[in-house]
Write a protein that holds these residues in place. Structure first.
Motif, PDB file in Angstrom:
ATOM      1  N   ARG A   7       7.201  -5.994  15.357  1.00  0.00           N
ATOM      2  CA  ARG A   7       6.123  -5.018  15.586  1.00  0.00           C
ATOM      3  C   ARG A   7       5.552  -5.200  16.988  1.00  0.00           C
ATOM      4  O   ARG A   7       5.847  -6.192  17.664  1.00  0.00           O
ATOM      5  CB  ARG A   7       5.027  -5.175  14.527  1.00  0.00           C
ATOM      6  N   GLU A   8       4.708  -4.241  17.376  1.00  0.00           N
ATOM      7  CA  GLU A   8       4.031  -4.290  18.674  1.00  0.00           C
ATOM      8  C   GLU A   8       3.178  -5.564  18.774  1.00  0.00           C
ATOM      9  O   GLU A   8       2.544  -5.953  17.791  1.00  0.00           O
ATOM     10  CB  GLU A   8       3.101  -3.078  18.717  1.00  0.00           C
ATOM     11  N   GLN A  10      -0.012  -7.825  19.566  1.00  0.00           N
ATOM     12  CA  GLN A  10      -1.451  -7.585  19.556  1.00  0.00           C
ATOM     13  C   GLN A  10      -2.176  -8.772  20.197  1.00  0.00           C
ATOM     14  O   GLN A  10      -1.628  -9.879  20.208  1.00  0.00           O
ATOM     15  CB  GLN A  10      -1.930  -7.403  18.109  1.00  0.00           C
ATOM     16  N   ILE A  38       0.285  -6.371  27.230  1.00  0.00           N
ATOM     17  CA  ILE A  38      -0.286  -5.539  26.168  1.00  0.00           C
ATOM     18  C   ILE A  38      -1.046  -4.361  26.771  1.00  0.00           C
ATOM     19  O   ILE A  38      -1.020  -3.247  26.240  1.00  0.00           O
ATOM     20  CB  ILE A  38      -1.219  -6.385  25.260  1.00  0.00           C
ATOM     21  N   PHE A  44       6.328  -2.841  27.046  1.00  0.00           N
ATOM     22  CA  PHE A  44       6.413  -2.717  25.588  1.00  0.00           C
ATOM     23  C   PHE A  44       6.667  -4.115  25.013  1.00  0.00           C
ATOM     24  O   PHE A  44       7.812  -4.532  24.849  1.00  0.00           O
ATOM     25  CB  PHE A  44       7.538  -1.744  25.214  1.00  0.00           C
ATOM     26  N   VAL A  46       6.696  -6.957  22.091  1.00  0.00           N
ATOM     27  CA  VAL A  46       6.831  -7.007  20.627  1.00  0.00           C
ATOM     28  C   VAL A  46       6.862  -8.461  20.157  1.00  0.00           C
ATOM     29  O   VAL A  46       7.117  -9.387  20.953  1.00  0.00           O
ATOM     30  CB  VAL A  46       8.116  -6.283  20.142  1.00  0.00           C
ATOM     31  N   ILE A  94      13.315   1.134  21.569  1.00  0.00           N
ATOM     32  CA  ILE A  94      12.172   1.634  22.352  1.00  0.00           C
ATOM     33  C   ILE A  94      12.687   2.271  23.644  1.00  0.00           C
ATOM     34  O   ILE A  94      12.256   3.357  24.035  1.00  0.00           O
ATOM     35  CB  ILE A  94      11.171   0.500  22.667  1.00  0.00           C
TER      36      ILE A  94
END
Ligand SMILES: CC(C)(COP(=O)(O)OP(=O)(O)OC[C@H]1O[C@@H](n2cnc3c(N)ncnc32)[C@H](O)[C@@H]1OP(=O)(O)O)[C@@H](O)C(=O)NCCC(=O)NCCS
Length: 148
Positions: A7-8, A10, A38, A44, A46, A94
């Motif tokens: 996932r992305e 954070q 970020i 991008f 991950v 992506i």
């Protein structure tokens, strides 16, 4: 096998991300680097997650229609179990979503594991940067994957 997903990245992931980076590389990124990734709209970043634990990281940069695999790393105890493949697969997905024409990267000439991973996705050797890495003056290979 435990459920693993990508996932992305954070902000709350940053301590784990920096730990993985330090474990993986002799020249880890500076402390604020991943926070900037970020925030940067052309980056991008991950993470790979298994049971709530961050076990891998990857970053893709997009410059016009070229995607650059900026980094990819897996926790040592999780290597050899398909996590790197999962991360790279997501980064390339992506890149395609962003309409990149090709993906490119640099890899140490002695990093056979990473080169095998990249080759298995179709990356090809296109160039050579002598003494690219300042810690041991190791050469870098440049590898590229063209999207059709
Ligand atoms: C490179 C790295 C990200 C691979 O992650 P991984 O989760 O261990 O890789 P996977 O288990 O998904 O393996 C995928 C493919 O990579 C190749 N590979 C992975 N480890 C390998 C090894 N030790 N020797 C040879 N090939 C290897 C194989 O082609 C493998 O496919 P296969 O399992 O079908 O043979 C991991 O070794 C790592 O974090 N290394 C330190 C950081 C680094 O060097 N990053 C790359 C910088 S350019």
């Amino acid at each position: 096998m435990k459920r693993i997903y990508v996932r992305e990245m954070q902000p709350a992931d940053l301590p784990s991300v920096h730990e993985i980076d330090r474990q993986a590389f002799s020249m880890p990124w500076p402390p604020d680097a991943y926070r900037h990734e970020i925030e940067d709209e052309h980056s991008f970043p991950v993470v790979a997650v298994a049971e709530g634990e961050i076990i891998g990281v990857g970053v893709l940069w997009l410059v016009l229609d070229e995607a650059h695999i900026a980094t990819i790393a897996v926790r040592p105890e999780w290597r050899g179990r398909g996590v790197g493949r999962l991360i790279l697969g997501r980064l390339l997905e992506i890149a395609r979503e962003q309409n990149a024409r090709l993906a490119t990267l640099e890899v140490r000439v002695g990093n056979y594991a990473a080169q095998a991973l990249y080759r298995s996705f179709g990356f090809e050797l296109v160039g050579w940067r002598p003494r690219y890495y300042s810690d041991n003056r190791e050469d870098a290979l440049i590898m590229t994957l063209r999207f059709v």
